[in-house]
Design a protein around this motif. Sequence first.
Motif, PDB file in Angstrom:
ATOM      1  N   SER A   1      10.685  -6.108  -6.639  1.00 54.52           N
ATOM      2  CA  SER A   1      11.051  -5.839  -5.247  1.00 54.52           C
ATOM      3  C   SER A   1      10.426  -6.853  -4.292  1.00 54.52           C
ATOM      4  CB  SER A   1      10.583  -4.441  -4.843  1.00 54.52           C
ATOM      5  OG  SER A   1      10.522  -4.303  -3.435  1.00 54.52           O
TER       6      SER A   1
ATOM      7  N   GLN B   1       0.272  -0.477   3.413  1.00 55.21           N
ATOM      8  CA  GLN B   1       1.396  -1.137   2.759  1.00 55.21           C
ATOM      9  C   GLN B   1       1.991  -0.266   1.653  1.00 55.21           C
ATOM     10  OE1 GLN B   1       2.881  -3.913   3.805  1.00 55.21           O
ATOM     11  NE2 GLN B   1       1.380  -3.989   5.462  1.00 55.21           N
TER      12      GLN B   1
ATOM     13  N   ALA C   1       8.150  -5.029  -1.823  1.00 55.78           N
ATOM     14  CA  ALA C   1       6.852  -4.663  -2.390  1.00 55.78           C
ATOM     15  C   ALA C   1       5.957  -5.886  -2.540  1.00 55.78           C
ATOM     16  CB  ALA C   1       7.049  -3.977  -3.739  1.00 55.78           C
TER      17      ALA C   1
ATOM     18  N   PHE D   1      12.205   1.007  -2.871  1.00 56.06           N
ATOM     19  CA  PHE D   1      11.489   2.093  -3.543  1.00 56.06           C
ATOM     20  C   PHE D   1      12.471   3.092  -4.132  1.00 56.06           C
ATOM     21  CE2 PHE D   1       9.690   6.412  -3.332  1.00 56.06           C
ATOM     22  CZ  PHE D   1       8.624   6.268  -4.208  1.00 56.06           C
TER      23      PHE D   1
ATOM     24  N   CYS E   1       6.023   1.379   1.604  1.00 56.58           N
ATOM     25  CA  CYS E   1       6.983   1.211   0.507  1.00 56.58           C
ATOM     26  C   CYS E   1       7.880   2.436   0.339  1.00 56.58           C
ATOM     27  CB  CYS E   1       6.248   0.942  -0.802  1.00 56.58           C
ATOM     28  SG  CYS E   1       5.442  -0.672  -0.908  1.00 56.58           S
TER      29      CYS E   1
END
Length: 260
Positions: free
Chosen positions: A204, A232, A207, A242, A236
């Motif tokens: 991701s 952080q 991410a 996610f 997500c």
Amino acid sequence: MSYENILSKTHDGITTITINRPNKLNALNKATINELNQAFKVADKDKKTKVIIITGSGEKAFVAGADISEFADFDVAEGGKLAAKGQELLFDYVENLSTPVIAAVNGFALGGGLELAMACHFRIASDNAKMGLPETSLGVIPGYGGTQRLPQLVGKGRAMEMVMTAGMIDADTAKAYGLVNHVTTQEELMPLCEKIAGKIMRNSPVAIKGAIKAINANYKDGVDGFKVEIKQFGKCFGTDDFTEGTTAFLEKRKAEFPGR
């Protein structure tokens, strides 16, 4: 966008930026720093770019240092301004970029060249690479973050020795020190960088952006890296990446991250 001192091309999600001053061993001057800033900015905004690789042209040098002729007659104020502007435009900018940046160190990485490589998120070197911070042999100290990033990567004692002796280390020593992640032949350097970039691109991008912020926070004075990680991590949960990642895991299929 066309440049005089660098080359930039994008293919299969990877933007490769090449410092192209082989007659100067790819030394950094003001014009090159400005062009690199623009190239990184364009790549970071380009949705097609998932990973950036930076390298030097030719087989001798990644970047053999700064262009000393540009600042040999500077005074105190001008010297301070040179370091501050360079860190703002390039070195700090690259370190905090949301797109992963791999340094493909294909030869000499000295002074500003090693500082640029250290500003990248990690480094891969060819077996002919030589690295060092020779500034004290010129009566000056590293000014583009070298005194800060080198100890973070190799430890205080090794950094002190490298700076004080102004000596070079080879690629295998750099790997043993933790300065580079991998060492390979010059022919396999870019393929290896691209292979690792491919592994990054399977994950991701949202991410990864959060992870870069959290990891960097640990090295900033006055910043609680754990709190940044918590923030952080929480962010997500509000992303489409996610949802896709967890759904794909539960459905036992490969995730197709939308990048948002």
